[in-house]
Design an enzyme around this catalytic site. Structure first.
Site, PDB file in Angstrom:
ATOM      1  N   ASP A   1     -91.797  20.113  11.752  1.00  0.00           N
ATOM      2  CA  ASP A   1     -92.080  18.786  11.169  1.00  0.00           C
ATOM      3  C   ASP A   1     -93.455  18.751  10.518  1.00  0.00           C
ATOM      4  O   ASP A   1     -93.669  18.059   9.522  1.00  0.00           O
ATOM      5  CB  ASP A   1     -92.046  17.705  12.259  1.00  0.00           C
TER       6      ASP A   1
ATOM      7  N   LYS B   1     -87.642  15.011  21.351  1.00  0.00           N
ATOM      8  CA  LYS B   1     -88.626  15.994  20.860  1.00  0.00           C
ATOM      9  C   LYS B   1     -89.731  16.331  21.850  1.00  0.00           C
ATOM     10  O   LYS B   1     -90.249  17.434  21.847  1.00  0.00           O
ATOM     11  CB  LYS B   1     -89.276  15.483  19.561  1.00  0.00           C
TER      12      LYS B   1
HETATM   13  P1  NAP Z   1     -89.181   9.448  19.245  1.00  0.00           P
HETATM   14  O1  NAP Z   1     -89.871  10.662  19.742  1.00  0.00           O
HETATM   15  O2  NAP Z   1     -88.100   8.870  20.085  1.00  0.00           O
HETATM   16  O3  NAP Z   1     -90.272   8.324  18.943  1.00  0.00           O
HETATM   17  C1  NAP Z   1     -89.873   7.103  18.395  1.00  0.00           C
HETATM   18  C2  NAP Z   1     -91.113   6.280  18.069  1.00  0.00           C
HETATM   19  O4  NAP Z   1     -90.684   5.118  17.385  1.00  0.00           O
HETATM   20  C3  NAP Z   1     -91.866   5.796  19.305  1.00  0.00           C
HETATM   21  O5  NAP Z   1     -93.216   5.666  18.960  1.00  0.00           O
HETATM   22  C4  NAP Z   1     -91.217   4.437  19.557  1.00  0.00           C
HETATM   23  O6  NAP Z   1     -92.060   3.505  20.204  1.00  0.00           O
HETATM   24  C5  NAP Z   1     -90.994   3.950  18.149  1.00  0.00           C
HETATM   25  N1  NAP Z   1     -89.871   3.025  18.073  1.00  0.00           N
HETATM   26  C6  NAP Z   1     -88.568   3.270  18.390  1.00  0.00           C
HETATM   27  N2  NAP Z   1     -87.815   2.175  18.163  1.00  0.00           N
HETATM   28  C7  NAP Z   1     -88.663   1.221  17.704  1.00  0.00           C
HETATM   29  C8  NAP Z   1     -88.488  -0.143  17.313  1.00  0.00           C
HETATM   30  N3  NAP Z   1     -87.289  -0.731  17.336  1.00  0.00           N
HETATM   31  N4  NAP Z   1     -89.577  -0.843  16.907  1.00  0.00           N
HETATM   32  C9  NAP Z   1     -90.808  -0.258  16.877  1.00  0.00           C
HETATM   33  N5  NAP Z   1     -91.042   1.015  17.251  1.00  0.00           N
HETATM   34  C10 NAP Z   1     -89.976   1.749  17.660  1.00  0.00           C
HETATM   35  O7  NAP Z   1     -88.509   9.729  17.811  1.00  0.00           O
HETATM   36  P2  NAP Z   1     -88.990  10.757  16.695  1.00  0.00           P
HETATM   37  O8  NAP Z   1     -88.302  12.017  16.893  1.00  0.00           O
HETATM   38  O9  NAP Z   1     -90.478  10.710  16.685  1.00  0.00           O
HETATM   39  O10 NAP Z   1     -88.392  10.122  15.341  1.00  0.00           O
HETATM   40  C11 NAP Z   1     -88.930   8.953  14.754  1.00  0.00           C
HETATM   41  C12 NAP Z   1     -88.263   8.715  13.401  1.00  0.00           C
HETATM   42  O11 NAP Z   1     -88.725   9.676  12.449  1.00  0.00           O
HETATM   43  C13 NAP Z   1     -86.737   8.846  13.425  1.00  0.00           C
HETATM   44  O12 NAP Z   1     -86.184   7.841  12.621  1.00  0.00           O
HETATM   45  C14 NAP Z   1     -86.480  10.198  12.795  1.00  0.00           C
HETATM   46  O13 NAP Z   1     -85.217  10.288  12.151  1.00  0.00           O
HETATM   47  C15 NAP Z   1     -87.611  10.237  11.771  1.00  0.00           C
HETATM   48  N6  NAP Z   1     -87.945  11.619  11.378  1.00  0.00           N
HETATM   49  C16 NAP Z   1     -87.712  11.992  10.088  1.00  0.00           C
HETATM   50  C17 NAP Z   1     -88.023  13.274   9.696  1.00  0.00           C
HETATM   51  C18 NAP Z   1     -87.780  13.708   8.271  1.00  0.00           C
HETATM   52  O14 NAP Z   1     -87.668  14.914   8.046  1.00  0.00           O
HETATM   53  N7  NAP Z   1     -87.729  12.824   7.314  1.00  0.00           N
HETATM   54  C19 NAP Z   1     -88.561  14.186  10.613  1.00  0.00           C
HETATM   55  C20 NAP Z   1     -88.804  13.754  11.907  1.00  0.00           C
HETATM   56  C21 NAP Z   1     -88.482  12.458  12.282  1.00  0.00           C
HETATM   57  P3  NAP Z   1     -92.136   3.349  21.817  1.00  0.00           P
HETATM   58  O15 NAP Z   1     -93.135   4.364  22.260  1.00  0.00           O
HETATM   59  O16 NAP Z   1     -92.557   1.949  21.989  1.00  0.00           O
HETATM   60  O17 NAP Z   1     -90.738   3.617  22.327  1.00  0.00           O
END
Ligand code: NAP
Length: 292
Positions: free
Chosen positions: A99, A63
């Protein structure tokens, strides 16, 4: 025939293909929506070689990085610094962020107007959530992220844009002011098809606290299960998934009236059936482990 999709890694858990497929069919539009597993190193090549797509969603981990490869950004996507929707406008790739709206609508639908919030994560989704909250009534926001530097960088950036609210960063999840906030948001993938908790929870939580998990598969994550058991109110990620998807479809199909043609409850029920089953309640021994 309109070709749409979603890119991310991992992507197998995504309910977006089922959701978009269902909505396209309900609207009587011939189209397909496919999930593409695109690793971080493959992003640029994917964008160069999949110009047949009229639009696509962007999820973990692309993203933020995708901004550098797009031809144009909406004002909102530029401000947030994250894109979850790309439109192919006669060969030009334009980035949007749906989002932000998708996150707020389920809160608004329940008349929740949080004032003090904790946000877990500092990635693309967390950026959209932080902007949504700071543009609403939130007066204090605490960020916590696995990599503290990323949270610090985000907090600095946000404080410049929103000088009035108090924005802070916690470096220890045990120090989070859970008893003093009315919203806890998980914007990390922790809990996706697993029974992991993103942070340890105290024995009791206030009934005024809403735990909002962006993770939607399972619909009731370990975080939500445990927060509810401790007295808080809960909100899962399925509603946000639907709202952000409908906003994306409005852009791709140029149909701002699209929601009038959709039966929201039918879409929601269909997704709940497809999602992973709920995790089992923790046994006391496992619970100690999860909180330790
Ligand atoms: P992203 O840009 O890759 O960011 C991931 C975030 O989660 C970072 O802050 C990362 O920390 C942290 N993280 C990843 N793995 C982790 C772990 N094992 N333990 C602790 N922290 C961890 O991803 P994103 O696009 O923001 O998405 C995040 C989540 O939100 C996903 O599961 C996605 O499916 C969900 N989401 C849902 C919706 C919905 O409509 N319901 C919409 C958007 C996103 P670091 O900085 O330390 O790597």
């Amino acid at each position: 025939m309109i070709r749409l999709g979603i890119i991310g890694d991992p992507i197998a858990h995504s309910l977006s293909p089922a959701l978009h497929g269902f909505v396209l069919k309900s609207l009587g539009i011939a189209g397909e929506y496919r999930a593409y597993r695109v690793r971080e190193s493959e992003l640029q090549e994917f964008l160069a070689t999949h110009r047949e797509l009229a639009g696509f969603n962007v999820t973990i981990p692309h993203k933020e990085r995708i901004l550098g490869y797009l031809d144009e950004l909406s004002r909102e996507a530029r401000l947030i610094g994250a894109v979850n929707t790309v439109q192919n406008k006669q060969g030009k790739l334009v980035g949007y962020n749906t989002d932000c709206v998708g996150f707020l609508r389920p809160l608004r639908a329940r008349n929740f107007s949080p004032k003090r919030a904790i946000l877990l994560g500092a990635g693309g989704a967390a950026r959209a959530v932080a902007h949504a909250l700071l543009q609403s009534e939130v007066a204090a926001l605490t960020l916590y992220n696995r990599s503290a530097e990323r949270a610090l960088k985000l907090a600095k950036e946000l404080q410049k844009l929103y000088p009035s609210p108090k924005i802070s960063v916690a470096d220890d999840p045990r120090a989070l002011p859970l008893q003093h906030v009315d919203l806890l948001v998980n914007a990390t993938p922790v809990g996706t098809q697993s029974d992991a908790l993103p942070i340890p929870l105290p024995a009791r939580l206030s009934k005024d606290l809403i735990a909002y998990d962006l993770v939607y598969n399972p619909p009731k994550t370990r975080l939500l299960l445990e927060a509810e058991r401790r007295g808080a109110r809960i909100l899962g990620g399925l509603d946000m998934l639907i709202y952000q998807a409908l906003e994306s479809l409005k852009i791709w199909l140029e149909r701002p009236d699209l929601e009038e043609q959709i039966e929201y409850d039918t879409v929601s029920q269909m997704l709940k059936h497809l999602a992973h089953p709920h995790p089992q309640p923790l046994s006391p021994a496992r619970e100690r482990g999860a909180q330790g």
